[in-house]
Design an enzyme around this catalytic site. Sequence first.
Site, PDB file in Angstrom:
ATOM      1  CB  SER A 335      12.541  22.719  38.644  1.00 43.42           C
ATOM      2  OG  SER A 335      12.028  23.995  38.317  1.00 43.42           O
ATOM      3  CE1 TYR A 336       5.069  18.717  40.535  1.00 40.01           C
ATOM      4  CE2 TYR A 336       4.637  20.627  41.923  1.00 40.01           C
ATOM      5  CZ  TYR A 336       4.217  19.447  41.341  1.00 40.01           C
ATOM      6  OH  TYR A 336       2.942  18.995  41.574  1.00 40.01           O
TER       7      TYR A 336
END
Length: 862
Positions: A335-336
Amino acid sequence: MKTVLMVAEKPSLAQSIAKILSRGNMSSRKGLNGACSVHEYTGSFIGQSAHFKMTSVCGHVMTLDFIGKYNSWDKVDPAELFSKAPTEKKEANPKLTMVKFLQVEGRGCDCIVLWLDCDKEGENICFEVLDAVLPVMNKPRSSERTIYRAKFSSITDTDICNAMNHLGEPNRNEALSVDARQELDLRIGCAFTRFQTKYFQGKYGNLDSSLISFGPCQTPTLGFCVERHDKIQSFKPETYWVLQAKVNPEKESSLTLDWDRVRVFDREIAQMFLNITKMAKEAKVESVSKKEKVKQRPLALNTVEMLRVASAALGMGPQHAMQIAERLYMQGYISYPRTETTHYPENFDLKGCLRQQANNPYWAETVKALLSEGINRPRKGHDAGDHPPITPMKAATEAELGGDGWRLYEYITRHFIATVSADCKYLQTTISFSIGPERFTCIGKVVTSPGFTEIMPWHSIPLEESLPHCERGDLFPIGEIKLLEKQTSPPDYLTEAELITLMEKHGIGTDASIPVHINNICQRNYVTVESGRRLKPTNLGIVLVHGYYKIDAELVLPTIRSAVEKQLNLIALGKANYHQVLEHTLDIFKRKFHYFVDSIAGMDELMEVSFSPLAATGKPLSRCGKCHRFMKYIQAKPSRLHCSHCDDTYSLPQNGTIKLYKELRCPLDDFELVLWSSGSRGKSYPLCPYCYNHPPFRDMKKGMGCNECTHPTCQHSLSMLGIGQCVECENGVLVLDSTSGPKWKMACNKCNVIVHFFENAHKVRVSPETCDLCDAALVDVDFNKAKSPLPGDETQHSGCVFCDPVFQDLVELKHAAMRHPMHRGGQGRRQGRGRGKGRRPGGRPNPKKPKDKMAALAAYFV
């Protein structure tokens, strides 16, 4: 049918998002700038059929800079940069022509969906994109909405489709907070950097740094490193004594006990305790306690913790680790990676992420056990309101990612699995002994449930010898009692992990910028990275920080920058006025700057102790054209020439070697020429030290050598040695390197293209004649008879390098091997080729770029 433009932050991201939204049913083409692709498909948008065009930028579209004349270090007083100097937004990378590309793709579109990264920088890029495309988009009806913002945290089908179904709006306040930070850093950093660089480089020769930079975040970061250095230097070791006792619960075993007093600093008192305890023959058990203890599983992973672990455990620098994390995110593996949050939202699909890892041989058993027995809810951490914690989003293998990519992914995955595992539980037994009047303790731990330490074994409870079974009142024979003499030790230099912790604690930088600030102090030669990734300040770094403390401690302490960061966060939240924060902060630093300039003698006193004056540095190389005495060549960065008699210093090209050029002199100022070279496989050209710093002609700029000089008759100038327009760049001219024989070459005076030709020729000269086909200057080549490759045993030939068939097999195009990108003193490319406006001496036109020969030359390209 509506046309919807969608813009992501990176080309790979645009492709991934378009692939998900179109279900793979899309067409792709290259954009006009060659760097970004456009992916097109049809679908539905807010209940209407629509044609989608998905493309990207390459990070920031624009960058903030001063307007033209204020970029000159020589013509502008740095104090003017705080308020008088106007700034403008320029294209961040002019070669990409990003604004034109966005306008071409945005023309005629009805709506725009912004898929930029979901952080403050991403919001700022949103408005850079909008500034470019809104003027060319179709005008909306009165209240029709045309601007949409997609919010997402990972490149998964679920997250991307969910973002498309819940579109919001870009956040103007967050974008303004980034604008404010950019302007503050530009104005404050440039003013201090220009002043102290010019002041100290003009006085000292062995600073070994091309730029003595100041940064509102960079300088406090250096301050932490120097503060630790000072503690090490001022540390005075103290001797202390420890009483160590060993008891023998069984014949063959012994148990070492810890003294409850820990240590004493007086030898006589320590000896007294030893004498008292030696009188006892047995150790008596005073108490036995058993307690179940818990070692908590880790909080969910955020950026700062990831960077700390990457440095301390994986041996990766913060900037390198961040680059790898971004690549893993772009490829959809995690994820980010920029988040301050350590708390998962209630609706986060923890089981779905865990199932992705069920087949990896390294942790399959642990994952399957968790899925069957039920996962534990992660600990409640901090919710910063930005992105979920860093989480693995799809399975990967070591073969897929390789090297550092796999090592970072493995840690992120193990950390995630640990957050949904059980806590580690262990039984701690504490036995208290008395030996005479003195008390001693022994502690033992036995793991009852390993929990998360199965997946993170480095956190496991260390195996210890099991304690004997005993009860209060039991007696054990004493095996040994002795006094150990030890010394207190100084702290070690800060590790990158410790520095990251300090920066986070004091609010210096953001999760995204912390790696950049640490990298900057390394690049500037303020600290060096030692073994164990410890940061040791250099002499320059130490003197600078001590100087700031002497003049104005707030320049280096974290307090003032921390206060500024709080104000910038208030702008992002809409609670502070952008212009007021900017004006107030610049006013504070302007006053500090004037006081710093007036008090610079205080820092100078410290510099004098550590560094040598210019006159005492370097070795004689070439003669000054004013006094005709030898100037000294100073090799330490930035390399330069200094005339101690005239007290003048002359900048030189960087990242290469400098030597005297045949004792030849410039016809304009009588300075001896020097030859700069990037190595045997690279470029070289002569230059006049005076002309290089004081351009003699209007069409020349500071930082140009003889290969760009427009003197009409000098034998080393572009006018006499220029052959033809560069085959790659627009403004460059290929110039004969007259020092390169017998491996002759011509090199572009703008880019790093090199053309090797006429190897083993005796002489190569540029003729005053030009080619009838392409207007390039003809070349006269003279070979020795034994080595001549010319047809019919000829030894001489005159012709065009590009068009003459005799020369066709004797020309080879390459890229120069450079130590670093060419340092041009901050100057941009010229618009002319230095031979007047399109004319060579004698009224002949400049050489055109030959058309047919370009393909032939490109075939030789290495």
